[in-house]
Each structure stands twice: as structure tokens, then as C-alpha cells.
Design an enzyme around this catalytic site. Structure first.
Site, short mmCIF file in Angstrom:
data_model
loop_
_atom_site.label_atom_id
_atom_site.label_comp_id
_atom_site.label_asym_id
_atom_site.label_seq_id
_atom_site.Cartn_x
_atom_site.Cartn_y
_atom_site.Cartn_z
N GLU A 113 0.85 -1.18 0.00
CA GLU A 113 0.00 0.00 0.00
C GLU A 113 0.89 1.23 0.00
O GLU A 113 2.01 1.20 0.51
CB GLU A 113 -0.91 0.03 1.23
CG GLU A 113 -1.99 -1.03 1.24
CD GLU A 113 -2.98 -0.84 2.38
OE1 GLU A 113 -3.09 0.32 2.86
OE2 GLU A 113 -3.59 -1.81 2.81
N GLY B 142 5.64 6.74 -1.36
CA GLY B 142 6.95 6.42 -1.90
C GLY B 142 7.90 5.80 -0.90
O GLY B 142 9.11 5.74 -1.12
N ARG B 143 7.37 5.30 0.22
CA ARG B 143 8.17 4.70 1.29
C ARG B 143 9.13 5.69 1.95
O ARG B 143 10.06 5.28 2.64
CB ARG B 143 8.95 3.48 0.77
CG ARG B 143 8.07 2.26 0.43
CD ARG B 143 7.28 1.83 1.66
NE ARG B 143 6.55 0.58 1.47
CZ ARG B 143 5.25 0.50 1.18
NH1 ARG B 143 4.54 1.62 1.01
NH2 ARG B 143 4.66 -0.67 1.08
N LEU B 144 8.90 6.98 1.75
CA LEU B 144 9.70 7.98 2.46
C LEU B 144 8.99 8.32 3.77
O LEU B 144 8.51 9.44 4.00
CB LEU B 144 9.89 9.24 1.60
CG LEU B 144 10.82 9.08 0.40
CD1 LEU B 144 10.91 10.38 -0.38
CD2 LEU B 144 12.22 8.64 0.85
N HIS B 145 8.89 7.32 4.62
CA HIS B 145 8.16 7.44 5.88
C HIS B 145 8.81 8.46 6.81
O HIS B 145 10.02 8.71 6.73
CB HIS B 145 8.08 6.09 6.58
CG HIS B 145 7.64 4.97 5.69
ND1 HIS B 145 6.47 5.03 4.95
CD2 HIS B 145 8.21 3.78 5.41
CE1 HIS B 145 6.34 3.90 4.27
NE2 HIS B 145 7.39 3.13 4.52
#
Length: 240
Positions: free
Chosen positions: A36, A217-220
Site C-alpha cells: 500500500e 513512496g516509502r519515504l516514511h
């Protein structure tokens, strides 16, 4: 003369030796496409409280308001005396100015682990909010008076269950467990159920508290509070 070998017995021995690997044959989960993209919110240093427990309280209130199922459910990770890690879900029962409180059987695996190594980790996975909170700290047993006060407000069935179950020990059957529960019912029929000697609780005093907010973008966003030598809290951002 040596007895003739039994082909059936020989095959059986071979099957037994290779049983575990054979049982796993054909098991495969391709999860590469299961993902997700998180985009509910962001997390900025300017928006969080100076104290991690105050910030945790804010996020906990958000989880309750959002209808997260059992928002006080947390993973408690410990290390056994031989270095073997283990984890299980336990319910947080109180948040104080000192830390996180939960109750359990001191004779359980987690109890034995904490007696040998009180350093532990807690994890609150609030998937619905695309958030998690990770805590590192040291667990210390709660005073008996505190344990007794909490035990007194537990449902009677839970009180009896604490007597019926020697947590983490081997149980021959479900029937024997239920028989032990029935024995506890009979033993305390018509009266109060006292706290078992081996039952108690822990206060986890945090040394680090990490806030994680999912981002696209998984740049949490990852912000971690760390307790400094002077006792104050520092805050820093970690790469995702």
C-alpha cells in the site's frame, strides 16, 4: 543369520527423517506485489510534544477516536537468558508519567525473560492510521499493592483464569485446563479471589520512543525521542 530387512520399515524410517522438509514442500507465498502507498498524514518535528509520553497520549487518543481495534494492544519483545528472542501481544493497562504498565504471570516465559534481562521493547501497530510507536526501555516489577488494586477490578473470570493457568507451562489437554478452572471456581466460591503469588505486573521505563508515520513512496517519517544523560529528552529524525 541377520533378519531380512523390512522394506516398509525402511521406507517409514526414511519418511520420518525427511518429514519436516517434506511437509513444507509446495508451500510458497508470493507477496512481492502486496503493498500500500501510505498518504494519510505527515509528521513534523514542530508538531510533536516535547515529552514522548505526552505525544504517545495524543496518538493513543487519535487511535481510540478512529475506532482502532484494541488500540492498547502492544507487542512485547524480550530476550531469554540464553539470548533467544521472543515476542507476544499484551494489553497496555496504564500510562503514567514514568512509563507503560502491563500485567502478566511472573512465571511465564516473558516473566522469566524479564527477570534475566529487564531490557525490552514495545510496539504499538496502529495500521488504520498508518502509524506505529516503538518503545525501548527497562521493565521493573510493580509494587504488590498496585498489583492487588488492579487485580481487584479484573472480571472474576479473569481472576479465576490467573489461578487456573500456569502460563507458558505445558498443558496435557484442554480438558485439564478447564478442570483447573473449575477447581478454582469451587475453591473461591462465594468469596473474593486473591492475587496468585506468581501474578504481577511491570512498569516499562522508556529510554527511547520512536514515532513512525507512513508516507508515500516509502519515504516514511520517523522521529525518535532519546533520553539524555541529564534525564531530558532529545528528538531526532531517522531515515526511513
Amino acid at each position: 543369520m541377520a533378519p531380512a530387512s523390512n522394506p516398509a520399515s525402511s521406507d517409514s524410517a526414511s519418511d520420518s527423517a525427511s518429514g519436516p522438509s517434506a511437509a513444507g514442500e509446495g508451500v510458497h507465498l508470493d507477496l512481492a506485489g502486496l503493498r500500500e502507498d501510505y498518504a494519510r498524514a505527515g509528521l513534523d518535528e514542530a508538531d510533536v510534544a516535547a515529552d514522548p509520553l505526552a505525544q504517545f497520549s495524543r496518538w493513543f487518543d487519535d487511535a481510540v477516536a478512529a475506532g482502532v481495534h484494541e488500540p492498547n494492544a502492544m507487542v512485547v519483545a524480550t530476550v531469554d537468558a540464553d539470548g533467544t528472542p521472543s515476542a507476544r501481544i499484551v494489553l497496555l493497562k496504564e500510562l503514567t508519567a514514568e512509563g507503560f504498565v502491563f500485567y502478566t504471570n511472573h512465571g511465564s516465559r516473558k516473566g522469566a525473560a524479564l527477570a534475566a534481562e529487564p531490557r525490552c521493547s514495545l510496539l504499538f501497530p496502529w495500521h488504520d492510521l498508518e502509524r506505529q510507536v516503538r518503545v525501548e526501555g527497562v521493565a521493573e516489577p510493580l509494587p504488590r499493592a498496585t498489583v492487588e488494586a488492579y487485580f481487584a477490578v479484573r472480571p472474576r473470570s479473569s481472576q479465576l483464569g490467573a489461578w487456573a493457568s500456569r502460563q507458558s507451562s505445558t498443558v496435557p489437554s484442554r480438558a485439564e485446563l478447564e478442570e483447573s478452572y473449575a477447581d478454582a471456581e469451587a475453591r473461591f466460591a462465594g468469596g473474593e479471589v486473591p492475587v496468585p503469588d506468581a501474578w504481577g505486573g511491570y512498569l516499562v521505563r522508556p529510554s527511547a520512543v520512536e514515532l513512525w508515520q507512513g508516507r508515500t513512496g516509502r519515504l516514511h517519517d520517523r522521529l525518535v525521542y532519546r533520553r539524555r544523560a541529564d534525564g531530558a529528552w532529545g528528538l531526532e529524525r531517522l531515515a526511513p
